[in-house]
Design a protein around this motif. Structure first.
Motif, mmCIF file in Angstrom:
data_model
loop_
_atom_site.group_PDB
_atom_site.id
_atom_site.type_symbol
_atom_site.label_atom_id
_atom_site.label_comp_id
_atom_site.label_asym_id
_atom_site.label_seq_id
_atom_site.Cartn_x
_atom_site.Cartn_y
_atom_site.Cartn_z
ATOM 1 N N LYS A 19 0.837 -1.204 0.000
ATOM 2 C CA LYS A 19 0.000 0.000 0.000
ATOM 3 C C LYS A 19 0.871 1.253 0.000
ATOM 4 N N GLU A 20 0.513 2.202 -0.841
ATOM 5 C CA GLU A 20 1.200 3.484 -0.868
ATOM 6 C C GLU A 20 0.599 4.410 0.175
ATOM 7 N N ALA A 21 1.431 5.350 0.667
ATOM 8 C CA ALA A 21 0.911 6.371 1.593
ATOM 9 C C ALA A 21 -0.040 7.283 0.825
ATOM 10 N N PRO A 22 -1.176 7.623 1.392
ATOM 11 C CA PRO A 22 -2.132 8.499 0.694
ATOM 12 C C PRO A 22 -1.506 9.840 0.342
ATOM 13 N N ASP A 23 -1.882 10.388 -0.831
ATOM 14 C CA ASP A 23 -1.392 11.699 -1.233
ATOM 15 C C ASP A 23 -1.796 12.741 -0.209
ATOM 16 N N GLY A 24 -0.860 13.672 0.074
ATOM 17 C CA GLY A 24 -1.166 14.753 0.995
ATOM 18 C C GLY A 24 -0.937 14.412 2.457
ATOM 19 N N MET A 25 -0.541 13.161 2.753
ATOM 20 C CA MET A 25 -0.309 12.790 4.147
ATOM 21 C C MET A 25 1.022 13.340 4.655
ATOM 22 N N TRP A 26 2.027 13.388 3.755
ATOM 23 C CA TRP A 26 3.353 13.867 4.114
ATOM 24 C C TRP A 26 3.779 14.963 3.136
ATOM 25 N N ASN A 27 4.603 15.872 3.603
ATOM 26 C CA ASN A 27 5.398 16.693 2.693
ATOM 27 C C ASN A 27 6.733 16.988 3.355
ATOM 28 N N LYS A 28 7.528 17.853 2.759
ATOM 29 C CA LYS A 28 8.893 18.070 3.236
ATOM 30 C C LYS A 28 9.091 19.534 3.599
ATOM 31 N N CYS A 29 9.747 19.785 4.709
ATOM 32 C CA CYS A 29 10.047 21.162 5.109
ATOM 33 C C CYS A 29 10.960 21.797 4.068
ATOM 34 N N PRO A 30 10.614 22.968 3.519
ATOM 35 C CA PRO A 30 11.464 23.620 2.522
ATOM 36 C C PRO A 30 12.823 24.038 3.064
ATOM 37 N N ASN A 31 12.930 24.140 4.385
ATOM 38 C CA ASN A 31 14.174 24.626 4.990
ATOM 39 C C ASN A 31 15.100 23.485 5.395
ATOM 40 N N CYS A 32 14.645 22.605 6.293
ATOM 41 C CA CYS A 32 15.514 21.537 6.787
ATOM 42 C C CYS A 32 15.356 20.221 6.022
ATOM 43 N N LYS A 33 14.351 20.161 5.132
ATOM 44 C CA LYS A 33 14.113 19.018 4.252
ATOM 45 C C LYS A 33 13.638 17.756 4.985
ATOM 46 N N LYS A 34 13.270 17.861 6.237
ATOM 47 C CA LYS A 34 12.786 16.696 6.963
ATOM 48 C C LYS A 34 11.319 16.443 6.639
ATOM 49 N N PRO A 35 10.898 15.169 6.659
ATOM 50 C CA PRO A 35 9.501 14.847 6.338
ATOM 51 C C PRO A 35 8.568 15.311 7.450
ATOM 52 N N LEU A 36 7.400 15.833 7.053
ATOM 53 C CA LEU A 36 6.429 16.354 8.005
ATOM 54 C C LEU A 36 5.078 15.697 7.760
ATOM 55 N N LEU A 37 4.486 15.175 8.787
ATOM 56 C CA LEU A 37 3.152 14.592 8.710
ATOM 57 C C LEU A 37 2.121 15.716 8.664
ATOM 58 N N ASN A 38 1.210 15.642 7.709
ATOM 59 C CA ASN A 38 0.274 16.742 7.489
ATOM 60 C C ASN A 38 -0.557 17.057 8.737
ATOM 61 N N SER A 39 -1.021 16.043 9.439
ATOM 62 C CA SER A 39 -1.837 16.288 10.627
ATOM 63 C C SER A 39 -1.039 17.008 11.711
ATOM 64 N N GLU A 40 0.272 16.707 11.801
ATOM 65 C CA GLU A 40 1.117 17.385 12.779
ATOM 66 C C GLU A 40 1.385 18.830 12.369
ATOM 67 N N GLN A 41 1.483 19.071 11.065
ATOM 68 C CA GLN A 41 1.648 20.452 10.588
ATOM 69 C C GLN A 41 0.447 21.305 10.969
ATOM 70 N N ILE A 42 -0.744 20.781 10.750
ATOM 71 C CA ILE A 42 -1.954 21.518 11.086
ATOM 72 C C ILE A 42 -1.979 21.838 12.575
ATOM 73 N N GLU A 43 -1.642 20.832 13.389
ATOM 74 C CA GLU A 43 -1.639 21.028 14.843
ATOM 75 C C GLU A 43 -0.595 22.055 15.256
ATOM 76 N N ASN A 44 0.512 22.106 14.517
ATOM 77 C CA ASN A 44 1.613 23.020 14.845
ATOM 78 C C ASN A 44 1.522 24.331 14.082
ATOM 79 N N LYS A 45 0.353 24.626 13.514
ATOM 80 C CA LYS A 45 0.093 25.877 12.784
ATOM 81 C C LYS A 45 1.018 26.037 11.570
ATOM 82 N N TYR A 46 1.357 24.929 10.929
ATOM 83 C CA TYR A 46 2.185 24.924 9.723
ATOM 84 C C TYR A 46 3.574 25.517 9.977
ATOM 85 N N VAL A 47 4.109 25.228 11.161
ATOM 86 C CA VAL A 47 5.482 25.590 11.513
ATOM 87 C C VAL A 47 6.252 24.290 11.691
ATOM 88 N N CYS A 48 7.420 24.191 11.056
ATOM 89 C CA CYS A 48 8.204 22.951 11.127
ATOM 90 C C CYS A 48 8.577 22.646 12.573
#
Length: 281
Positions: A19-48
């Motif tokens: 099974k592939e990870a659903p689209d939009g579940m993860w993306n990458k921080c433009p600055n440090c390049k680490k993977p970010l879980l979308n639900s955690e981004q929302i909770e953290n106000k879109y701050v890495c």
């Protein structure tokens, strides 16, 4: 020497069953390049969560952060630009507008809403960079002007979130006129002693910086935002000199007296609400 050989027996899942990870579940921080879980981004106000980089977001995300329970009434949502100059370069302006509307789901580069922030009424206008680079055209100026009229009528504070590449070249002088138009309207707001809070985000440049983005009763910015009139590359090529480290970042602009303070997005709502409680009841 089995470690030199591929152990086929160790592969237990057939390729077709993986099974592939659903689209939009993860993306990458433009600055440090680490993977970010979308639900955690929302909770953290879109701050890495790793480097505190403030990821670019649009009006929908800002409204969800600032309005209580994301409840608001959108104002003037059906305004769209005309084509008085019949502008066309590689693509006619009406086609460009239609493409941007279809791609973003927005009518233009700004949305305005009336709701409550920590229980107090406020009107927030937020620019969207995804719509033709957040460029300031006649609709942007008109929505800001009408929002100010609404604030004057209802005695409600006004907050504007700037995110723009500057004036919209496809509207030429019609775009530049919005600088004077919005500035004049803001003067009426100041005369009525109704607070105007301006938040500068990445990037805020061009005619937007030269008008309403710098006219707040309080001017604040997010960390690391690019703020200026012309871009650093243009300035460097013009003056033929190297620019100072961090030139045109919000930290540099604060140091040189053009901002009141820098606020972490996670504290934005509390800071703005506290300021409005102090100056306006």
């Amino acid at each position: 020497m089995s470690w030199f050989k591929r152990n086929k027996a160790g592969i237990s899942t057939a390729t077709e069953n993986k099974k592939e990870a659903p689209d939009g579940m993860w993306n990458k921080c433009p600055n440090c390049k680490k993977p970010l879980l979308n639900s955690e981004q929302i909770e953290n106000k879109y701050v890495c969560q790793y480097c505190d980089y403030h990821i670019r977001i649009g009006s929908a995300a800002y409204f969800s952060i600032l309005f209580d329970n994301n409840n608001f009434t959108e104002l003037f949502e059906n305004l769209t630009s005309g084509d008085p100059l019949q502008f066309s370069d590689t693509k006619p302006y009406p086609v460009r507008l239609a493409d941007s509307q279809a791609k973003t789901g927005l009518k233009d580069a700004i949305r305005c809403g009336h709701g409550k922030m920590e229980g107090k009424d406020i009107v927030i206008a937020c620019m969207d960079f995804n719509f033709i680079g957040g460029s300031m055209g006649s609709v942007v100026g008109e929505k800001i002007a009408r929002s100010i009229d609404y604030c004057l009528e209802h005695k409600v504070p006004f907050m504007l979130i700037s995110k723009s590449g500057g004036a919209r070249m496809m509207e030429a002088a019609f775009s530049l006129m919005q600088m004077a138009k919005t500035s004049a309207k803001l003067a009426l707001l100041a005369k009525a002693k109704i607070p105007y809070v301006c938040l500068l985000t990445d990037p805020t440049t061009g005619g937007v910086t030269a008008s309403y983005a710098m006219l707040g009763d309080i001017n604040i910015a997010e960390p690391g935002a690019l703020i200026g009139f012309a871009g650093p590359r243009v300035i460097k090529e013009t003056i033929k000199k190297d620019l100072p480290k961090g030139f045109q970042t919000s930290e540099f602009v604060l140091e040189h007296g053009f901002l009141d303070f820098i606020v972490d997005r996670r504290n934005l709502k509390a800071k703005v609400a506290a300021y409005l409680r102090l100056v306006y009841s």
